[in-house]
Design a protein around this motif. Structure first.
Motif, PDB file in Angstrom:
ATOM      1  N   ASN A  34      10.960  13.705  63.011  1.00  0.00           N
ATOM      2  CA  ASN A  34      11.784  14.587  62.195  1.00  0.00           C
ATOM      3  C   ASN A  34      10.954  15.437  61.240  1.00  0.00           C
ATOM      4  OD1 ASN A  34      14.445  15.466  61.754  1.00  0.00           O
ATOM      5  ND2 ASN A  34      14.515  14.370  59.814  1.00  0.00           N
ATOM      6  N   HIS A  35       9.673  15.113  61.079  1.00  0.00           N
ATOM      7  CA  HIS A  35       8.805  15.929  60.232  1.00  0.00           C
ATOM      8  C   HIS A  35       8.361  17.187  60.974  1.00  0.00           C
ATOM      9  CE1 HIS A  35       8.526  13.020  57.009  1.00  0.00           C
ATOM     10  NE2 HIS A  35       8.318  12.066  57.914  1.00  0.00           N
ATOM     11  N   TYR A  36       8.061  17.053  62.262  1.00  0.00           N
ATOM     12  CA  TYR A  36       7.590  18.174  63.078  1.00  0.00           C
ATOM     13  C   TYR A  36       8.293  18.176  64.438  1.00  0.00           C
ATOM     14  CZ  TYR A  36       3.946  18.133  59.557  1.00  0.00           C
ATOM     15  OH  TYR A  36       3.277  18.149  58.366  1.00  0.00           O
ATOM     16  N   PRO A  37       9.632  18.338  64.433  1.00  0.00           N
ATOM     17  CA  PRO A  37      10.351  18.239  65.706  1.00  0.00           C
ATOM     18  C   PRO A  37       9.975  19.328  66.700  1.00  0.00           C
ATOM     19  CG  PRO A  37      11.816  19.006  63.962  1.00  0.00           C
ATOM     20  CD  PRO A  37      10.531  18.596  63.309  1.00  0.00           C
ATOM     21  N   ARG A  38       9.676  20.507  66.235  1.00  0.00           N
ATOM     22  CA  ARG A  38       9.342  21.590  67.174  1.00  0.00           C
ATOM     23  C   ARG A  38       7.985  21.367  67.828  1.00  0.00           C
ATOM     24  NH1 ARG A  38      13.197  26.082  66.602  1.00  0.00           N
ATOM     25  NH2 ARG A  38      14.574  25.433  64.921  1.00  0.00           N
ATOM     26  N   ASP A  39       7.072  20.781  67.098  1.00  0.00           N
ATOM     27  CA  ASP A  39       5.787  20.430  67.710  1.00  0.00           C
ATOM     28  C   ASP A  39       6.005  19.379  68.792  1.00  0.00           C
ATOM     29  OD1 ASP A  39       4.491  22.171  66.002  1.00  0.00           O
ATOM     30  OD2 ASP A  39       3.808  20.594  64.626  1.00  0.00           O
ATOM     31  N   GLN A  40       6.826  18.397  68.490  1.00  0.00           N
ATOM     32  CA  GLN A  40       7.115  17.358  69.469  1.00  0.00           C
ATOM     33  C   GLN A  40       7.836  17.958  70.679  1.00  0.00           C
ATOM     34  OE1 GLN A  40       9.894  14.294  68.305  1.00  0.00           O
ATOM     35  NE2 GLN A  40       9.103  12.858  69.835  1.00  0.00           N
TER      36      GLN A  40
END
Length: 131
Positions: A34-40
């Motif tokens: 949830n901190h970097y969902p777009r990276d994931q």
């Protein structure tokens, strides 16, 4: 007009409902980040990548359908044909996501086309009503 408004409400929900399979895929991949969902999301492959594409395309399609609804409502063209087209759009969009999830590309493309033609036809019918 009630059918059109209900269709609008459902159409607005569809991109968010399409997020559920994406969230499941992200959680399976390495726990939902949830901190970097777009990276994931950018790292997803297979089902996860398809779920992301279905989710994103749901927003893209909503724009076209929203314009069609605005035109339909502003021209007061809520005929039974327009209502059937709005319902068909929703069915096609749900089927589109399902076809994406299960990787049936040709059926997915057909559902995409139906989902595009419905709002375009709604606009065309509204234009012809004005003539």
């Amino acid at each position: 007009m009630e059918v059109i408004i209900i269709c609008a409400f459902i159409a607005v929900l569809l991109p968010y409902l399409a997020k559920a399979p994406l969230a499941i895929a992200m959680n399976k991949e390495s726990k939902y980040d949830n901190h970097y969902p777009r990276d994931q999301q950018a790292r997803l492959t297979g089902f996860g990548a398809r779920a992301l594409a279905a989710h994103q395309n749901s927003f893209e399609s909503l724009i076209v359908f929203s314009v069609a609804l605005a035109i339909v409502l502003s021209t007061n063209n809520t005929s039974i044909t327009v209502q059937i087209l709005a319902i068909t759009y929703l069915v096609a969009r749900v089927a589109y996501c399902i076809m994406y999830y299960i990787n049936l590309d040709k059926l997915r493309s057909l559902m995409w086309l139906i989902g595009l033609l419905c709002p375009l036809t709604m606009i065309g019918l509204s234009l012809s009503k004005l003539a």
